[in-house]
Design a protein around this motif. Structure first.
Motif, PDB file in Angstrom:
ATOM      1  N   PRO A  36      21.991  22.148 -13.082  1.00 27.20           N
ATOM      2  CA  PRO A  36      21.903  20.675 -13.518  1.00 27.20           C
ATOM      3  C   PRO A  36      20.732  20.388 -14.028  1.00 27.20           C
ATOM      4  O   PRO A  36      21.103  18.839 -14.257  1.00 27.20           O
ATOM      5  CB  PRO A  36      22.997  20.476 -11.916  1.00 27.20           C
ATOM      6  N   PHE A  37      19.533  20.713 -13.497  1.00 23.21           N
ATOM      7  CA  PHE A  37      18.656  19.817 -13.578  1.00 23.21           C
ATOM      8  C   PHE A  37      17.300  21.111 -13.958  1.00 23.21           C
ATOM      9  O   PHE A  37      17.052  21.953 -14.099  1.00 23.21           O
ATOM     10  CB  PHE A  37      17.920  19.463 -12.286  1.00 23.21           C
ATOM     11  N   SER A  38      16.873  20.495 -14.780  1.00 19.35           N
ATOM     12  CA  SER A  38      15.190  20.750 -15.086  1.00 19.35           C
ATOM     13  C   SER A  38      14.704  20.803 -14.363  1.00 19.35           C
ATOM     14  O   SER A  38      14.904  19.908 -13.254  1.00 19.35           O
ATOM     15  CB  SER A  38      15.067  19.634 -16.539  1.00 19.35           C
ATOM     16  N   ASP A  39      13.746  21.666 -14.221  1.00 19.08           N
ATOM     17  CA  ASP A  39      12.265  20.760 -13.120  1.00 19.08           C
ATOM     18  C   ASP A  39      12.296  19.899 -12.919  1.00 19.08           C
ATOM     19  O   ASP A  39      11.707  19.097 -12.026  1.00 19.08           O
ATOM     20  CB  ASP A  39      11.024  21.974 -12.726  1.00 19.08           C
ATOM     21  N   ARG A  40      11.413  18.918 -14.415  1.00 21.59           N
ATOM     22  CA  ARG A  40      10.961  18.043 -14.562  1.00 21.59           C
ATOM     23  C   ARG A  40      12.222  16.446 -14.170  1.00 21.59           C
ATOM     24  O   ARG A  40      11.513  15.806 -12.982  1.00 21.59           O
ATOM     25  CB  ARG A  40      10.768  17.553 -16.034  1.00 21.59           C
ATOM     26  N   THR A  41      13.704  17.160 -14.165  1.00 20.40           N
ATOM     27  CA  THR A  41      14.042  15.973 -13.997  1.00 20.40           C
ATOM     28  C   THR A  41      14.595  15.620 -12.385  1.00 20.40           C
ATOM     29  O   THR A  41      15.024  15.431 -11.235  1.00 20.40           O
ATOM     30  CB  THR A  41      15.614  16.393 -14.280  1.00 20.40           C
ATOM     31  N   LEU A  46      14.612  14.444  -6.958  1.00 24.06           N
ATOM     32  CA  LEU A  46      13.946  14.057  -5.221  1.00 24.06           C
ATOM     33  C   LEU A  46      12.575  13.062  -4.968  1.00 24.06           C
ATOM     34  O   LEU A  46      13.128  12.703  -3.886  1.00 24.06           O
ATOM     35  CB  LEU A  46      12.594  15.661  -5.535  1.00 24.06           C
ATOM     36  N   MET A  47      12.362  12.743  -6.193  1.00 28.40           N
ATOM     37  CA  MET A  47      10.996  11.394  -6.155  1.00 28.40           C
ATOM     38  C   MET A  47      11.630  10.523  -5.752  1.00 28.40           C
ATOM     39  O   MET A  47      11.413   9.245  -4.358  1.00 28.40           O
ATOM     40  CB  MET A  47       9.431  11.356  -7.049  1.00 28.40           C
ATOM     41  N   ILE A  48      12.655  10.127  -6.476  1.00 27.48           N
ATOM     42  CA  ILE A  48      13.823   9.278  -5.523  1.00 27.48           C
ATOM     43  C   ILE A  48      13.641   8.894  -4.412  1.00 27.48           C
ATOM     44  O   ILE A  48      14.123   7.774  -3.454  1.00 27.48           O
ATOM     45  CB  ILE A  48      14.437   8.756  -7.043  1.00 27.48           C
ATOM     46  N   TYR A  53      14.244   6.884   1.512  1.00 24.09           N
ATOM     47  CA  TYR A  53      13.983   8.170   2.535  1.00 24.09           C
ATOM     48  C   TYR A  53      12.933   7.053   3.544  1.00 24.09           C
ATOM     49  O   TYR A  53      13.364   6.946   4.200  1.00 24.09           O
ATOM     50  CB  TYR A  53      13.506   9.789   2.380  1.00 24.09           C
ATOM     51  N   ASN A  54      11.659   6.891   2.305  1.00 24.72           N
ATOM     52  CA  ASN A  54      10.855   5.799   3.615  1.00 24.72           C
ATOM     53  C   ASN A  54      10.615   4.243   3.262  1.00 24.72           C
ATOM     54  O   ASN A  54      10.482   4.315   4.548  1.00 24.72           O
ATOM     55  CB  ASN A  54       9.366   5.665   2.172  1.00 24.72           C
ATOM     56  N   LYS A  55      12.712   4.120   3.007  1.00 25.98           N
ATOM     57  CA  LYS A  55      12.459   3.202   3.239  1.00 25.98           C
ATOM     58  C   LYS A  55      13.980   2.531   4.489  1.00 25.98           C
ATOM     59  O   LYS A  55      13.438   1.347   5.087  1.00 25.98           O
ATOM     60  CB  LYS A  55      13.556   1.962   2.138  1.00 25.98           C
ATOM     61  N   MET A  56      14.324   3.968   4.087  1.00 25.58           N
ATOM     62  CA  MET A  56      15.082   4.014   5.476  1.00 25.58           C
ATOM     63  C   MET A  56      14.109   3.992   6.883  1.00 25.58           C
ATOM     64  O   MET A  56      14.366   3.321   8.069  1.00 25.58           O
ATOM     65  CB  MET A  56      16.025   5.130   5.925  1.00 25.58           C
ATOM     66  N   LEU A  57      12.839   4.435   6.855  1.00 27.85           N
ATOM     67  CA  LEU A  57      11.840   4.906   7.352  1.00 27.85           C
ATOM     68  C   LEU A  57      10.772   3.283   8.222  1.00 27.85           C
ATOM     69  O   LEU A  57      10.973   3.253   9.328  1.00 27.85           O
ATOM     70  CB  LEU A  57      10.844   5.560   7.064  1.00 27.85           C
ATOM     71  N   GLU A  58      11.512   2.500   7.484  1.00 30.05           N
ATOM     72  CA  GLU A  58      10.841   1.067   7.651  1.00 30.05           C
ATOM     73  C   GLU A  58      11.643   0.937   8.570  1.00 30.05           C
ATOM     74  O   GLU A  58      11.837   0.131   9.316  1.00 30.05           O
ATOM     75  CB  GLU A  58      10.214   0.332   6.492  1.00 30.05           C
ATOM     76  N   GLY A  59      13.795   0.657   8.129  1.00 28.30           N
ATOM     77  CA  GLY A  59      14.158   0.322   8.161  1.00 28.30           C
ATOM     78  C   GLY A  59      14.575   0.942  10.657  1.00 28.30           C
ATOM     79  O   GLY A  59      14.636  -0.023  11.292  1.00 28.30           O
ATOM     80  N   ARG A  60      14.393   2.102  10.684  1.00 22.18           N
ATOM     81  CA  ARG A  60      13.741   2.676  11.759  1.00 22.18           C
ATOM     82  C   ARG A  60      13.101   1.906  12.765  1.00 22.18           C
ATOM     83  O   ARG A  60      12.768   1.612  13.697  1.00 22.18           O
ATOM     84  CB  ARG A  60      13.553   4.216  11.992  1.00 22.18           C
ATOM     85  N   ALA A  61      11.703   2.186  12.226  1.00 19.54           N
ATOM     86  CA  ALA A  61      10.809   1.121  13.075  1.00 19.54           C
ATOM     87  C   ALA A  61      11.206  -0.783  13.367  1.00 19.54           C
ATOM     88  O   ALA A  61      10.935  -0.804  14.559  1.00 19.54           O
ATOM     89  CB  ALA A  61       9.599   1.081  12.096  1.00 19.54           C
ATOM     90  N   LYS A  62      12.113  -0.497  12.374  1.00 16.52           N
ATOM     91  CA  LYS A  62      12.189  -2.139  12.672  1.00 16.52           C
ATOM     92  C   LYS A  62      13.520  -2.111  14.382  1.00 16.52           C
ATOM     93  O   LYS A  62      13.807  -2.486  14.980  1.00 16.52           O
ATOM     94  CB  LYS A  62      12.773  -3.376  11.961  1.00 16.52           C
ATOM     95  N   LEU A  63      14.643  -1.352  13.855  1.00 19.57           N
ATOM     96  CA  LEU A  63      15.049  -1.333  14.930  1.00 19.57           C
ATOM     97  C   LEU A  63      14.654  -0.611  16.464  1.00 19.57           C
ATOM     98  O   LEU A  63      15.363  -1.341  17.154  1.00 19.57           O
ATOM     99  CB  LEU A  63      16.166  -0.024  14.032  1.00 19.57           C
ATOM    100  N   ILE A  64      13.647   0.567  16.464  1.00 20.31           N
ATOM    101  CA  ILE A  64      12.470   0.514  17.841  1.00 20.31           C
ATOM    102  C   ILE A  64      12.158  -0.491  18.326  1.00 20.31           C
ATOM    103  O   ILE A  64      12.155  -0.775  19.435  1.00 20.31           O
ATOM    104  CB  ILE A  64      12.127   2.054  16.994  1.00 20.31           C
ATOM    105  N   GLU A  65      11.739  -1.167  17.459  1.00 19.51           N
ATOM    106  CA  GLU A  65      11.140  -2.364  17.727  1.00 19.51           C
ATOM    107  C   GLU A  65      12.635  -3.415  18.164  1.00 19.51           C
ATOM    108  O   GLU A  65      12.243  -4.161  19.171  1.00 19.51           O
ATOM    109  CB  GLU A  65      10.637  -3.501  16.505  1.00 19.51           C
ATOM    110  N   LYS A  66      13.363  -3.761  17.230  1.00 19.41           N
ATOM    111  CA  LYS A  66      14.651  -4.696  18.423  1.00 19.41           C
ATOM    112  C   LYS A  66      15.101  -4.425  19.371  1.00 19.41           C
ATOM    113  O   LYS A  66      15.103  -4.618  20.390  1.00 19.41           O
ATOM    114  CB  LYS A  66      15.421  -4.828  16.692  1.00 19.41           C
ATOM    115  N   TRP A  67      15.018  -3.289  20.034  1.00 16.54           N
ATOM    116  CA  TRP A  67      15.476  -2.498  21.009  1.00 16.54           C
ATOM    117  C   TRP A  67      14.636  -2.080  22.015  1.00 16.54           C
ATOM    118  O   TRP A  67      15.199  -1.313  23.096  1.00 16.54           O
ATOM    119  CB  TRP A  67      16.517  -1.729  20.836  1.00 16.54           C
ATOM    120  N   GLY A  68      13.568  -2.161  21.963  1.00 12.79           N
ATOM    121  CA  GLY A  68      12.615  -1.103  22.423  1.00 12.79           C
ATOM    122  C   GLY A  68      12.082  -2.136  23.358  1.00 12.79           C
ATOM    123  O   GLY A  68      12.156  -2.236  24.155  1.00 12.79           O
TER     124      GLY A  68
END
Length: 322
Positions: A36-41, A46-48, A53-68
């Motif tokens: 379904p994809f060329s290598d470029r696509t 994957l980059m998107i 995923y990195n935005k989710m990691l920011e949320g994880r850090a905030k959740l740790i700060e909230k409950w830690g």
């Protein structure tokens, strides 16, 4: 007016048939789907996904700060009105860039798999399965979908694969069972019982340079065993395509510790593993009434290296001795 509608309907049907013919042309015994994809696509997708995923990691850090507010202060399963469990910190936020499907029996034993169609026509496919426990529907269905796939199974608590493989002569020819334990070290002298091997040692001993599908369900021993495997490659890409693993956080056990699990999980992330699906083991929760949701299945895609799930033209791996 009725004749015009019938003509339009007929033209639509003919168009669908023509498109279907073009899509499936060239297939023989097995359905041949175009990649379904060329290598470029694929790289762009994957980059998107990595960005989100990195935005989710920011949320994880905030959740740790909230409950830690620090990891060592986070209770894996709080019981004083807090609205979270340990699994809320580890969201499967990386979407599989290919077809996502559940393989194996419906219920306990089935697993979520990414891009099975990408390896369906490989000349050589390898699957490793740790933890058999008399049920092999997942392994059997992978082998049926990928005719070249051979499965290597390990479980010291049983004597064979489940009936899904043992009672199918064609699948049994492509299966290899060993009553060994997966562990963080090699201990397989004549006096060792059960005999224990690291995943790296098994890979090298079997002469394999890549595992397309790796399944691990070993009742809490997954942490040290898989950490040792990651460490053995010293930052190099892991020679696996995807991982299906059940994670256990049993009460009164050493891994009933959020900070320890977080450190282990971050090691998986640093190695390029991204979770694309999770499924809580509700069968366990139902059978053991009053139990915490301590068992959960995760499926990971390996975004590092060069294999079918991240490339249309993958190179071969070479797993040498340390």
């Amino acid at each position: 007016m009725l004749a015009v509608r019938n003509t339009r309907f007929t033209l639509c049907i003919l168009l669908i048939v023509f498109i279907s013919f073009l899509f499936f042309a060239g297939s023989d015994h097995h359905l041949s789907l175009p990649l379904p994809f060329s290598d470029r696509t694929l790289r762009e997708k994957l980059m998107i996904e990595e960005y989100h995923y990195n935005k989710m990691l920011e949320g994880r850090a905030k959740l740790i700060e909230k409950w830690g507010p620090t990891p060592d202060k986070v209770d894996p399963f709080p019981s004083h009105g807090e609205f979270y469990t340990i699994w809320d910190f580890f969201l499967p936020s990386f979407n599989c860039p290919h077809r996502l499907e559940r393989v194996g029996v419906m219920g306990d034993g089935g697993k979520w798999v990414c891009g099975l169609e990408r390896i369906a026509h490989k000349k050589k496919c390898v699957m490793y399965s740790f933890g058999i426990n008399g049920e092999s529907s997942f392994e059997a269905d992978i082998m049926k979908a990928v005719p070249s796939c051979e499965v290597y199974g390990y479980d010291f608590s049983v004597n064979s694969f489940g009936p899904e493989i043992e009672e199918d002569s064609e699948l049994k020819q492509r299966s290899h069972f060993f009553p060994f334990a997966l562990g963080p070290k090699d201990a397989h002298s004549p006096v060792d019982d059960p005999k224990m091997y690291t995943l790296r040692s098994l890979l090298e001993g079997n002469g394999h340079d890549f595992i397309d599908v790796l399944k691990i369900d070993i009742e809490g021993n997954e942490y040290d065993s898989f950490e040792t495997f990651i460490d053995s490659f010293d930052g190099e890409p892991l020679p696996i395509g995807q991982l299906q693993i059940e994670i256990h956080v049993f009460k009164d056990q050493p891994w009933n510790d959020f900070a320890k699990v977080l450190k282990w999980w971050e090691k998986l992330e640093a190695a390029g593993l991204r979770p694309f699906y999770s499924e809580s083991n509700l069968v366990y929760t139902n059978l053991v009434r009053g139990a915490r949701p301590e068992l959960i299945e995760y499926s990971f895609i390996n975004i590092r290296g060069d294999h079918e799930l991240v490339s249309s033209r993958p190179r071969r791996y070479s797993v040498g001795h340390q």
